[in-house]
Design a protein around this motif. Structure first.
Motif, short mmCIF file in Angstrom:
data_model
loop_
_atom_site.label_atom_id
_atom_site.label_comp_id
_atom_site.label_asym_id
_atom_site.label_seq_id
_atom_site.Cartn_x
_atom_site.Cartn_y
_atom_site.Cartn_z
N LYS A 9 35.97 35.69 36.83
CA LYS A 9 34.82 36.54 36.32
C LYS A 9 34.98 37.42 35.15
CE LYS A 9 33.18 37.12 41.20
NZ LYS A 9 32.51 37.92 42.21
N TYR A 49 23.78 32.51 42.67
CA TYR A 49 24.06 33.60 43.87
C TYR A 49 22.73 33.60 44.80
CZ TYR A 49 28.58 34.93 42.52
OH TYR A 49 30.07 35.33 42.18
N HIS A 52 22.35 35.42 48.13
CA HIS A 52 22.62 36.67 48.05
C HIS A 52 21.54 37.72 47.43
CE1 HIS A 52 26.78 36.68 49.27
NE2 HIS A 52 27.05 35.75 48.19
N ARG A 55 20.18 40.83 49.09
CA ARG A 55 21.18 41.96 49.25
C ARG A 55 21.02 42.93 48.35
NH1 ARG A 55 25.60 39.33 52.02
NH2 ARG A 55 26.58 41.44 52.33
N PHE A 57 23.29 44.45 46.49
CA PHE A 57 23.91 44.42 45.40
C PHE A 57 23.55 43.08 44.32
CE2 PHE A 57 26.13 42.16 48.81
CZ PHE A 57 26.47 41.05 48.23
N LEU A 61 25.17 42.35 40.78
CA LEU A 61 26.02 41.07 40.97
C LEU A 61 25.63 40.23 39.63
CD1 LEU A 61 28.13 39.00 42.10
CD2 LEU A 61 26.26 38.48 43.55
N THR A 91 37.41 40.10 49.33
CA THR A 91 36.44 40.66 48.53
C THR A 91 36.59 41.82 47.75
OG1 THR A 91 34.96 38.95 49.85
CG2 THR A 91 33.98 40.56 48.10
N ARG A 102 43.20 39.21 43.71
CA ARG A 102 42.38 40.48 43.56
C ARG A 102 43.05 41.57 43.57
NH1 ARG A 102 37.60 37.87 47.28
NH2 ARG A 102 36.17 37.10 45.40
N ILE A 109 34.70 45.82 43.84
CA ILE A 109 34.10 44.88 44.80
C ILE A 109 33.04 43.82 43.60
CG2 ILE A 109 31.96 46.05 45.22
CD1 ILE A 109 32.71 44.58 48.24
N ASP A 110 32.64 44.37 42.49
CA ASP A 110 32.03 43.73 41.64
C ASP A 110 32.83 42.87 40.72
OD1 ASP A 110 29.07 43.80 42.25
OD2 ASP A 110 29.33 46.16 42.02
N ASN A 112 35.61 41.70 40.71
CA ASN A 112 36.67 41.34 41.54
C ASN A 112 37.45 40.04 41.20
OD1 ASN A 112 34.70 39.50 42.34
ND2 ASN A 112 34.89 39.88 44.37
N HIS A 115 35.42 34.31 41.73
CA HIS A 115 34.73 33.84 43.11
C HIS A 115 35.35 32.42 43.56
CE1 HIS A 115 31.23 32.36 45.30
NE2 HIS A 115 31.70 31.08 44.65
N GLY A 116 35.30 32.26 44.94
CA GLY A 116 35.71 31.03 45.37
C GLY A 116 34.68 30.89 46.58
P1 CMP Z 1 31.85 36.69 45.26
O1 CMP Z 1 32.88 35.80 46.15
O2 CMP Z 1 31.67 36.40 43.86
O3 CMP Z 1 30.20 36.75 46.08
C1 CMP Z 1 29.40 37.64 45.83
C2 CMP Z 1 29.76 38.32 45.14
O4 CMP Z 1 28.98 39.83 45.31
C3 CMP Z 1 31.13 38.97 45.83
O5 CMP Z 1 32.31 38.15 45.38
C4 CMP Z 1 31.38 40.55 45.08
O6 CMP Z 1 31.71 40.34 43.92
C5 CMP Z 1 29.99 40.99 45.05
N1 CMP Z 1 29.47 42.23 46.01
C6 CMP Z 1 29.35 43.23 45.62
N2 CMP Z 1 28.89 44.11 46.52
C7 CMP Z 1 29.27 43.31 47.67
C8 CMP Z 1 29.23 43.66 49.17
N3 CMP Z 1 28.87 44.82 49.70
N4 CMP Z 1 29.43 42.59 49.98
C9 CMP Z 1 29.93 41.28 49.28
N5 CMP Z 1 29.97 41.01 48.07
C10 CMP Z 1 29.68 42.04 47.26
#
Ligand code: CMP
Length: 137
Positions: A9, A49, A52, A55, A57, A61, A91, A102, A109-110, A112, A115-116
């Motif tokens: 990332k 994505y 998501h 969601r 976030f 993201l 994550t 990580r 968490i953003d 991070n 990604h996998g």
């Molecule tokens: P990734 O594996 O790239 O998949 C979705 C991404 O959303 C995750 O890694 C995180 O970087 C981001 N993300 C942000 N907030 C959350 C959350 N609360 N739960 C899961 N993923 C989150």
């Protein structure tokens, strides 16, 4: 042999740890079947994505994933999907086990670091999103 998708990332690319992360993969039996460095468009990130999109976030993201270039990699090896997830760690880097990518390279968490793919089914979808079959070898 399984294949799975990894994305290094923008935070990890900006920190200059592409090589260190790739070393984790290669040192643990995962082969680089293909890779490329890409600046994702907003449309790319939103489509990748899309799972998501409801969601809370999602907006952050997508903003983060287009904040700089990423490196997109197809990893290949025995149990590549699970092995990659083990190497990445949780994550949320605050929950990631010591010695994982990580834990060592991520801030939040953003941001991070990686990604996998989370299943073999999603790995196939994610690989096809970014690569033509002839690019994978
Ligand atoms: P990734 O594996 O790239 O998949 C979705 C991404 O959303 C995750 O890694 C995180 O970087 C981001 N993300 C942000 N907030 C959350 C959350 N609360 N739960 C899961 N993923 C989150």
């Amino acid at each position: 042999m399984e294949q799975t998708l990894s994305i290094i990332k923008p935070d990890a690319v900006a920190k200059g740890v592409i090589g260190k992360i790739i070393d984790r993969f290669e040192s643990n039996g995962l082969r680089i079947a293909t890779m490329k460095k890409v600046q994702l468009s907003r449309a790319d990130a939103e489509a990748f994505y899309a799972v998501h999109k409801e969601r809370s976030f999602f907006g952050e993201l997508v903003d983060f994933m287009i904040s700089g270039p990423v490196v997109i990699i197809v990893l290949e090896g025995e149990e590549a999907m699970a092995k990659n997830r083990e190497l990445m760690g949780a994550t949320n880097p605050k929950e990631a086990a010591a010695g994982t990518i990580r834990a060592d390279f991520a801030q939040s968490i953003d941001a991070n670091a990686v990604h996998g793919s989370d299943s073999l089914e999603n790995a196939a979808i994610e690989i096809a999103f970014f690569f033509a079959q002839r690019e994978i070898n």
